[in-house]
Design a protein around this motif. Structure first.
Motif, short mmCIF file in Angstrom:
data_model
loop_
_atom_site.label_atom_id
_atom_site.label_comp_id
_atom_site.label_asym_id
_atom_site.label_seq_id
_atom_site.Cartn_x
_atom_site.Cartn_y
_atom_site.Cartn_z
N GLY A 164 0.79 -1.23 0.00
CA GLY A 164 0.00 0.00 0.00
C GLY A 164 0.81 1.26 0.00
O GLY A 164 0.24 2.35 -0.01
N GLY A 165 2.12 1.17 0.02
CA GLY A 165 2.95 2.35 0.08
C GLY A 165 3.51 2.73 -1.28
O GLY A 165 3.21 2.11 -2.30
N ASP A 166 4.33 3.80 -1.28
CA ASP A 166 4.93 4.27 -2.53
C ASP A 166 6.38 3.84 -2.66
O ASP A 166 7.08 4.29 -3.55
CB ASP A 166 4.84 5.80 -2.61
N GLY A 167 6.86 2.97 -1.76
CA GLY A 167 8.22 2.48 -1.85
C GLY A 167 8.35 1.37 -2.88
O GLY A 167 7.38 0.99 -3.55
N GLN A 290 17.19 -4.30 -1.50
CA GLN A 290 15.82 -4.75 -1.73
C GLN A 290 15.08 -4.87 -0.41
O GLN A 290 15.68 -4.92 0.66
CB GLN A 290 15.83 -6.10 -2.46
N ARG A 291 13.77 -4.94 -0.50
CA ARG A 291 12.92 -5.00 0.68
C ARG A 291 12.85 -6.43 1.21
O ARG A 291 13.07 -7.40 0.49
CB ARG A 291 11.52 -4.50 0.35
N SER A 292 12.49 -6.52 2.50
CA SER A 292 12.24 -7.82 3.12
C SER A 292 10.79 -7.98 3.54
O SER A 292 10.38 -9.07 3.92
CB SER A 292 13.13 -7.99 4.37
N THR A 293 10.01 -6.91 3.46
CA THR A 293 8.59 -6.95 3.82
C THR A 293 7.79 -6.18 2.78
O THR A 293 8.34 -5.42 1.96
CB THR A 293 8.34 -6.33 5.21
N PRO A 295 5.71 -3.20 1.41
CA PRO A 295 5.68 -1.77 1.78
C PRO A 295 4.33 -1.38 2.34
O PRO A 295 3.28 -1.75 1.82
CB PRO A 295 5.98 -1.06 0.45
N GLY A 296 4.37 -0.63 3.45
CA GLY A 296 3.14 -0.19 4.09
C GLY A 296 2.77 1.22 3.71
O GLY A 296 3.47 1.90 2.95
N LYS A 297 1.66 1.71 4.26
CA LYS A 297 1.20 3.06 3.96
C LYS A 297 2.07 4.09 4.70
O LYS A 297 2.53 3.83 5.81
CB LYS A 297 -0.26 3.23 4.39
N PRO A 298 2.26 5.28 4.12
CA PRO A 298 3.01 6.33 4.82
C PRO A 298 2.30 6.74 6.11
O PRO A 298 1.09 6.59 6.25
CB PRO A 298 3.06 7.48 3.81
N SER A 299 3.06 7.30 7.07
CA SER A 299 2.48 7.67 8.35
C SER A 299 1.41 8.74 8.20
O SER A 299 0.41 8.73 8.91
CB SER A 299 3.58 8.17 9.29
N GLU A 300 1.58 9.74 7.29
CA GLU A 300 0.57 10.75 7.08
C GLU A 300 -0.72 10.15 6.59
O GLU A 300 -1.82 10.55 6.99
CB GLU A 300 1.07 11.81 6.09
N GLU A 301 -0.63 9.20 5.71
CA GLU A 301 -1.83 8.58 5.15
C GLU A 301 -2.54 7.75 6.20
O GLU A 301 -3.76 7.68 6.24
CB GLU A 301 -1.46 7.71 3.94
#
Length: 340
Positions: A164-167, A290-293, A295-301
């Motif tokens: 859900g994130g932009d990463g 690279q990522r291991s999980t 990507p989550g939503k940004p804190s502001e969102e």
């Protein structure tokens, strides 16, 4: 000297003379040891060599070079459907499928085998309750063509999870199915050999495997999720799978210790495809960038939540924690740190 002593003396001399005579005959008459040639094995009379199964061949077995051999068989017991040495070549039977179960040591009849290209060949190759599923592959995802009918493979799914994130998205690969038996590569059901008998390695775009109905459904869904790859299994892997199945209680070990029942149990475990949790790897296991999980939503969102208010459209954006202030029957939400 009295007569009694004289008789005893004469008897002792007679016994000694007889013993010496017998010992002399044994030493003189024994022939010198000599090495004799062992006679060569003679082919029994009235026999003909026929093709028999070297081990028990259940229904659906794909024959290979170790499945059959020729042995002497009485001529009066030979049937017309037997494979006779000199008339049949075992190499030409490789890749054929057993239609009826053949016990170990029993002659193989022509009606018990189904040749590639014959009607019902693939159905005969399937075990009871199994299904045939085709998996699209490439040269890189199919061990460069070194997978042949009869081999056992694992199915690996590689996918990209956006989150859900932009990463950057999560890249992951996992083993979703194990111990699948290969039935055919493209439309070939046996190994291809050249004039010298060497195996010819060719690329293919489809692999047909044997699976249960539930596993067949999972393979169909997995094709829409990501890219599928095949991982060739070692023959020795069946022992570790057996130990795991026994530990999980998936296999009933014979309590009486009957070797025949234990052998049948091992054959069932070695032949069944397996599903469930397997190994996996993420992008972080390959590269530190690279990522291991996921990507989550940004804190502001995450903190922004719609609340009732007097803003246009009747909705305001909550940017932080709030406190409910009650004035009589009226309750007002005030943002902490904001203006009253």
């Amino acid at each position: 000297m009295d007569a009694r002593k004289l008789i005893l003396l004469v008897g002792a001399l007679v016994v000694a003379a007889i013993t010496a005579f017998m010992a002399r005959n044994i030493l003189v008459g024994a022939p010198a040891p000599s090495a004799n040639a062992v006679p060569a094995a003679v082919q029994p009379q009235n026999t003909t060599e026929v093709m028999v199964a070297t081990r028990a061949l259940p229904v659906g077995t794909i024959l290979d070079a170790t499945s059959v051999k020729f042995v002497a068989w009485p001529k009066e017991l030979i049937e017309g459907a037997y494979y006779i040495k000199g008339e049949a070549e075992p190499a030409k039977l490789q890749g054929t499928v057993v239609r009826f179960a053949i016990p170990a040591g029993q002659p193989i009849t022509q009606g018990a085998l189904v040749k590639p290209g014959d009607r019902g060949f693939l159905a005969a190759a399937l075990g009871p309750g199994m299904r045939a599923v085709t998996v699209p592959v490439s040269a890189q995802s199919a061990v460069a063509g070194f997978i042949f009918p009869g081999d056992r493979v694992d199915l690996v799914l590689t996918q990209t999870v956006a989150g859900g994130g932009d990463g950057p998205p999560l890249k992951a690969s996992e083993t979703i199915l194990r111990n699948l038996r290969v039935l055919a590569t493209d439309q070939k059901t046996d190994k291809q050999s050249d004039d010298k008998g060497n195996t010819v390695v060719t690329t293919y775009s489809n692999v047909t495997v044997e699976a249960t109905p539930k596993i067949a459904e999972k393979i169909a869904v997995a094709q829409t999720v990501g890219q599928l790859s095949l991982s060739l299994r070692s023959i020795a892997d069946n022992q570790s799978d057996l130990e795991q199945a026994i530990a999980n209680g998936d296999v009933d070990v014979p309590a009486d210790g009957d070797p025949k029942k234990e052998k049948e149990m091992l054959a069932r475990v070695a032949a069944r495809p397996m599903e469930g949790a397997g190994g996996f790897a993420t992008g972080a296991d390959v590269s530190r960038f690279q990522r291991s999980t996921v990507p989550g939503k940004p804190s502001e969102e995450r903190s922004a939540q719609p609340v009732p208010g007097s803003y246009p459209g009747g909705v305001a954006v909550r940017k932080g924690p709030v406190v409910n202030v009650a004035r009589g029957n009226s309750v007002t939400e005030i943002e902490v740190g904001g203006k009253n």
